[in-house]
Scaffold this active site. Structure first.
Site, mmCIF file in Angstrom:
data_model
loop_
_atom_site.group_PDB
_atom_site.id
_atom_site.type_symbol
_atom_site.label_atom_id
_atom_site.label_comp_id
_atom_site.label_asym_id
_atom_site.label_seq_id
_atom_site.Cartn_x
_atom_site.Cartn_y
_atom_site.Cartn_z
ATOM 1 N N HIS A 144 8.533 -4.769 -2.857
ATOM 2 C CA HIS A 144 8.259 -3.452 -3.446
ATOM 3 C C HIS A 144 9.490 -3.003 -4.245
ATOM 4 O O HIS A 144 10.630 -3.260 -3.844
ATOM 5 C CB HIS A 144 7.936 -2.434 -2.342
ATOM 6 C CG HIS A 144 7.432 -1.147 -2.898
ATOM 7 N ND1 HIS A 144 8.274 -0.191 -3.415
ATOM 8 C CD2 HIS A 144 6.177 -0.674 -3.068
ATOM 9 C CE1 HIS A 144 7.548 0.824 -3.871
ATOM 10 N NE2 HIS A 144 6.267 0.554 -3.664
ATOM 11 N N ASN A 170 -0.039 2.791 0.563
ATOM 12 C CA ASN A 170 1.329 2.583 1.036
ATOM 13 C C ASN A 170 1.905 3.946 1.410
ATOM 14 O O ASN A 170 2.237 4.746 0.541
ATOM 15 C CB ASN A 170 2.141 1.922 -0.093
ATOM 16 C CG ASN A 170 3.612 1.804 0.237
ATOM 17 O OD1 ASN A 170 4.022 1.965 1.392
ATOM 18 N ND2 ASN A 170 4.417 1.520 -0.777
ATOM 19 N N TRP A 171 2.004 4.194 2.703
ATOM 20 C CA TRP A 171 2.408 5.526 3.175
ATOM 21 C C TRP A 171 3.924 5.742 3.106
ATOM 22 O O TRP A 171 4.411 6.850 3.339
ATOM 23 C CB TRP A 171 1.912 5.756 4.613
ATOM 24 C CG TRP A 171 0.417 5.747 4.747
ATOM 25 C CD1 TRP A 171 -0.499 5.612 3.728
ATOM 26 C CD2 TRP A 171 -0.355 5.887 5.953
ATOM 27 N NE1 TRP A 171 -1.780 5.659 4.236
ATOM 28 C CE2 TRP A 171 -1.724 5.822 5.591
ATOM 29 C CE3 TRP A 171 -0.027 6.054 7.303
ATOM 30 C CZ2 TRP A 171 -2.752 5.929 6.532
ATOM 31 C CZ3 TRP A 171 -1.046 6.162 8.232
ATOM 32 C CH2 TRP A 171 -2.403 6.101 7.845
ATOM 33 N N LYS A 172 4.667 4.691 2.856
ATOM 34 C CA LYS A 172 6.136 4.771 2.757
ATOM 35 C C LYS A 172 6.729 5.428 4.015
ATOM 36 O O LYS A 172 6.177 5.267 5.097
ATOM 37 C CB LYS A 172 6.545 5.486 1.459
ATOM 38 C CG LYS A 172 5.853 4.853 0.245
ATOM 39 C CD LYS A 172 6.453 5.232 -1.068
ATOM 40 C CE LYS A 172 5.644 4.590 -2.200
ATOM 41 N NZ LYS A 172 6.210 4.816 -3.499
ATOM 42 N N GLY A 185 0.512 4.965 -3.599
ATOM 43 C CA GLY A 185 1.514 5.563 -2.726
ATOM 44 C C GLY A 185 1.150 7.008 -2.417
ATOM 45 O O GLY A 185 0.341 7.293 -1.533
ATOM 46 N N GLY A 186 1.726 7.932 -3.172
ATOM 47 C CA GLY A 186 1.562 9.365 -2.925
ATOM 48 C C GLY A 186 0.119 9.791 -2.666
ATOM 49 O O GLY A 186 -0.164 10.529 -1.707
ATOM 50 N N SER A 220 1.564 5.670 -9.546
ATOM 51 C CA SER A 220 0.935 6.978 -9.764
ATOM 52 C C SER A 220 -0.575 6.904 -9.983
ATOM 53 O O SER A 220 -1.125 7.657 -10.788
ATOM 54 C CB SER A 220 1.626 7.717 -10.920
ATOM 55 O OG SER A 220 3.008 7.904 -10.622
ATOM 56 N N GLU A 230 3.472 -3.245 -10.552
ATOM 57 C CA GLU A 230 3.865 -1.840 -10.431
ATOM 58 C C GLU A 230 5.064 -1.571 -11.327
ATOM 59 O O GLU A 230 6.215 -1.807 -10.926
ATOM 60 C CB GLU A 230 4.270 -1.523 -8.987
ATOM 61 C CG GLU A 230 3.168 -1.736 -7.972
ATOM 62 C CD GLU A 230 3.414 -0.879 -6.729
ATOM 63 O OE1 GLU A 230 2.633 0.056 -6.520
ATOM 64 O OE2 GLU A 230 4.392 -1.121 -6.019
ATOM 65 N N GLU A 251 10.983 -0.306 -4.510
ATOM 66 C CA GLU A 251 11.969 0.490 -3.750
ATOM 67 C C GLU A 251 12.841 -0.412 -2.883
ATOM 68 O O GLU A 251 14.034 -0.152 -2.699
ATOM 69 C CB GLU A 251 11.237 1.563 -2.913
ATOM 70 C CG GLU A 251 10.708 2.672 -3.811
ATOM 71 C CD GLU A 251 9.461 3.374 -3.317
ATOM 72 O OE1 GLU A 251 9.104 3.237 -2.129
ATOM 73 O OE2 GLU A 251 8.824 4.058 -4.144
ATOM 74 N N GLY A 298 5.798 6.629 -8.259
ATOM 75 C CA GLY A 298 6.244 7.914 -7.717
ATOM 76 C C GLY A 298 6.696 8.909 -8.761
ATOM 77 O O GLY A 298 7.333 9.904 -8.431
HETATM 78 P P1 PGA Z 1 2.876 5.939 -6.189
HETATM 79 O O1 PGA Z 1 3.470 4.699 -5.382
HETATM 80 O O2 PGA Z 1 1.368 5.791 -6.169
HETATM 81 O O3 PGA Z 1 3.327 7.160 -5.413
HETATM 82 O O4 PGA Z 1 3.423 5.871 -7.552
HETATM 83 C C1 PGA Z 1 2.953 3.413 -5.579
HETATM 84 C C2 PGA Z 1 3.710 2.428 -4.731
HETATM 85 O O5 PGA Z 1 4.889 2.665 -4.447
HETATM 86 O O6 PGA Z 1 3.184 1.393 -4.325
#
Ligand code: PGA
Length: 247
Positions: free
Chosen positions: A95, A9-11, A229-230, A208, A167, A97, A173
């Site tokens: 998600h 997930n590149w956000k 994500g990251g 993470s 998650e 966020e 994050g």
């Molecule tokens: P993260 O993000 O790996 O940076 O914690 C995961 C996600 O938002 O799906």
């Protein structure tokens, strides 16, 4: 046996140039594989460039969000059919966020789930508790209510045809990860909630995930892959995580 999934997930990160560079690095190095599917979620505006870059590879594409509406006067929104038209196979829904920063309720998430599935996308439904909820012992209750809200609208069978990503919000994050035991406990509760119909529903862990902690998480019996994500923004790190799923 269903496929295990590695999801990036590149956000809201990167330029079209960096997105294409990352996609092409992944495409060059990811060998099509019978047991693991790689899926990437670029920002909407880079999807068509990334789609062209990975067209000849085994990598799948998804949208980070999807409108609950099919079409019409919804300024700024992207419909499920538009994602299909761009070559997407998946859509993230719910998600943390989106829920926290854009006020998406469980009801809205359920409508988005339905819209995605009706258009032929496979929704990846994200669920997870806050730190406070975990400390209060409400983790399983919160997660199961988030899933139940979607079941009420879409039905159990349809939820079981999708993918669920657990998650924990406190791990997304933040550099904090659920321990393999904490994650497995929630995954087995989700598996129990889905019942027999959900025996083959892929259940992903996210929060993470990196190469250094992925092996232990993926070794858990009810963890069928990762939502990253990251660490998905760096091709080698993401490929290393993906390889740990195969192992
Ligand atoms: P993260 O993000 O790996 O940076 O914690 C995961 C996600 O938002 O799906």
């Amino acid at each position: 046996m269903f496929k295990l999934l590695i999801v990036g997930n590149w956000k809201m990160q990167g330029t079209v140039e960096s997105a294409v560079a990352l996609a092409s690095q992944l495409g060059e190095q990811w060998n099509s594989n019978k047991s693991v599917e790689m899926i990437i979620f670029p920002p909407f505006i880079h999807i068509s460039a990334v789609a062209a870059t990975i067209a000849e590879t085994a990598i799948s594409l998804g949208g980070q969000n999807v409108s609950e509406y099919p079409s019409g006067a919804y300024t700024g929104e992207i419909s499920a059919e538009m994602l299909v038209d761009q070559g997407c196979k998946y859509a993230l829904v719910g998600h943390s966020e989106r829920r926290a920063l854009f006020n998406e309720s469980s009801e809205t998430v359920a409508e988005k789930f339905k819209a995605a599935q009706s258009a032929g996308l496979i929704p990846i439904l994200c669920v997870g508790e806050s730190l406070q909820q975990r400390q209060d012992g409400q983790t399983v209750e919160v997660v199961s209510a988030q899933i139940a809200a979607v079941m009420n609208v879409a039905g159990l069978q349809n939820v079981c045809r999708a993918v669920i990503a657990y998650e924990p919000i406190w791990a997304v994050g933040t550099g904090e990860t659920a321990s393999p035991e904490q994650a497995q406990q929630v995954h087995s509760a989700i598996r129990a909630q889905l019942g027999e119909a959900g025996e083959a529903t892929p259940l992903l862990y996210g929060g993470s995930v990196k190469a250094a902690n992925a092996a232990e998480l993926f070794a858990q019996p009810d963890i069928d892959g990762g939502l990253v994500g990251g660490a998905s923004l760096e091709a080698n790190e993401f490929l290393n995580i993906a390889k740990l799923i195969e192992a």
